[in-house]
Design a protein around this motif. Sequence first.
Motif, short mmCIF file in Angstrom:
data_model
loop_
_atom_site.label_atom_id
_atom_site.label_comp_id
_atom_site.label_asym_id
_atom_site.label_seq_id
_atom_site.Cartn_x
_atom_site.Cartn_y
_atom_site.Cartn_z
N LEU A 1 -7.01 -2.77 -3.03
CA LEU A 1 -5.69 -2.24 -3.36
C LEU A 1 -5.27 -2.66 -4.76
CD1 LEU A 1 -3.18 -0.69 -2.53
CD2 LEU A 1 -2.30 -2.78 -1.46
N ALA B 1 1.15 6.70 -6.67
CA ALA B 1 -0.03 7.52 -6.95
C ALA B 1 0.28 9.00 -6.80
CB ALA B 1 -1.17 7.12 -6.02
N VAL C 1 -7.01 -0.43 -7.24
CA VAL C 1 -6.39 0.89 -7.29
C VAL C 1 -5.04 0.82 -8.00
CG1 VAL C 1 -5.43 2.76 -5.89
CG2 VAL C 1 -7.58 1.70 -5.23
N ARG C 2 -4.28 -0.25 -7.72
CA ARG C 2 -2.97 -0.38 -8.36
C ARG C 2 -3.09 -0.45 -9.88
NH1 ARG C 2 0.15 -4.02 -10.40
NH2 ARG C 2 -1.37 -5.66 -10.03
N THR D 1 -5.90 2.42 3.85
CA THR D 1 -4.93 2.65 4.92
C THR D 1 -5.60 2.59 6.28
OG1 THR D 1 -3.60 4.07 3.45
CG2 THR D 1 -3.23 4.28 5.82
N LEU E 1 0.83 -1.21 0.00
CA LEU E 1 0.00 0.00 0.00
C LEU E 1 0.87 1.26 0.00
CD1 LEU E 1 -2.72 1.53 0.40
CD2 LEU E 1 -2.44 1.13 2.86
N GLU F 1 -9.68 6.19 -2.14
CA GLU F 1 -9.73 4.75 -1.85
C GLU F 1 -8.46 4.30 -1.13
OE1 GLU F 1 -11.32 0.92 -1.73
OE2 GLU F 1 -12.23 2.89 -2.14
N LEU F 2 -7.32 4.85 -1.50
CA LEU F 2 -6.07 4.51 -0.82
C LEU F 2 -6.12 4.92 0.65
CD1 LEU F 2 -3.36 5.38 -3.50
CD2 LEU F 2 -3.95 3.11 -2.64
N GLU F 3 -6.67 6.10 0.92
CA GLU F 3 -6.81 6.53 2.31
C GLU F 3 -7.73 5.60 3.08
OE1 GLU F 3 -5.35 9.21 4.08
OE2 GLU F 3 -4.03 8.89 2.38
N THR G 1 2.27 1.82 -3.41
CA THR G 1 1.23 2.29 -4.32
C THR G 1 0.90 3.76 -4.05
OG1 THR G 1 0.31 0.04 -4.39
CG2 THR G 1 -1.10 1.82 -5.19
N ARG G 2 0.90 4.15 -2.78
CA ARG G 2 0.61 5.56 -2.45
C ARG G 2 1.70 6.48 -3.00
NH1 ARG G 2 -1.09 6.43 3.72
NH2 ARG G 2 -1.35 8.52 2.87
#
Length: 428
Positions: A235, A171, A238-239, A191, A164, A186-188, A167-168
């Motif tokens: 994840l 991003a 999103v990735r 997390t 993650l 979505e990443l937040e 990926t962040r």
Amino acid sequence: MDRDEVDRALARLQEEHEAIETSLLALQDHAGRRLLEGAELTGVTKDRWASTEQAIGLLWGYFEAYAGALRSAREVRSRRRWPSRDDLVALTDRLRGPSVTVASAAAHPAPSVGGPAKLSERFTLEGLVSRMNTLYARSLDVVVAADTVWSALPARIDLLAAELQRTRSLAHSVGVRPGEHPAGDELESITRELSALRAQVVSDPLAFWSPATASSAPGGGRPDTGRYDRAARSLEDVRREIEAVLAVRQDSETRLLRLRDVLSRADRTLTEARAARGEVLAKIAASEVPAVSGPPTVLQERLAAAAEYRRHAQWHRLSPLLESLEREAEDELMRARESLTAVTAPLAVRAELRGRLDAYKAKVARHGMAEDPLLIERYDVARRMLWSAPCDLRAAEQAVLRYQRAAAEVLVPRQQGSVDGPGHRGES
């Protein structure tokens, strides 16, 4: 019991004693038990571990009582090589009767609801072994389940959290940030979910345990990874979206050039269709010619916006815009081609009629009938209609059909004559 029965019973009970002692020491040294003892537990694990700790204390109390009763029986047996009748009666009572007394604190830590508290409880040695086996299985089940969850989930969560974080960072490098792009939000969310999940797994591991219904063995079951799996899938989605944005950054210039080319071809095709429509209206009479629309300015405006996004490195906005523009540009080119085809259809019909007329004329000439007056007349009528402007397609088609019929009427008798040969009279 006779002497041999007593000796066999003592040997079996001694084996039970050694097995129970080994199991209790293994439980005492079990990594899961030590972790449970030192952890700040919550929820279902806190409640079940409190009961299990009490059960483990009972186990040791039962074991001490069992060991004392067995030691007492062995002392009686060791008095004589050949025990007397009184010795055998005493040994039978100790080995088979309810000879083990356990204080109420060990047997019943809390008084029974609705009844008086018992001061003590008596067991046979076999009954005490059965009670210890039951308590041991329940205690081991809790310890093994918690240890299995702790061994499986936190490490996997940590690996996913590391992925993650990567990926962040990726991003952020392409402009995907919380509040600016759904993938950033979505990443937040992932997390927060992983942080909460790890904390709960550490403090309440039994909340993530699915016992096996088909197995009664201690520790039968598996960790419940449902929440972890959902976070991992989110994840991964999103990735993939971030990778799509990266791909846009790498090939955006090529895609923009291709888009400009497709829209340019669509404009040229529409221009050709408008010119062809004028020609059709001038050369073809009594024909419905569809109107030709102008080039869509909205697509050009959006293409200019895409170029601005690329210039300012707003890849997260450019990615979906390019995808929609590519679909719409291809649709626009197809629409322009269909418009050109629809507009030029009358010219295609006229060309087909001209070709058919000339083909029949050539066929007639091959059979030596080109000078037939009727054919010459009908050919000239059809030709004037097809090579004059404006051309009435319906009338021209009828004229061509009349020429075809006349040619067929002339050619059929001639072909029959050639088949019959000289001297053969054909049917009239």
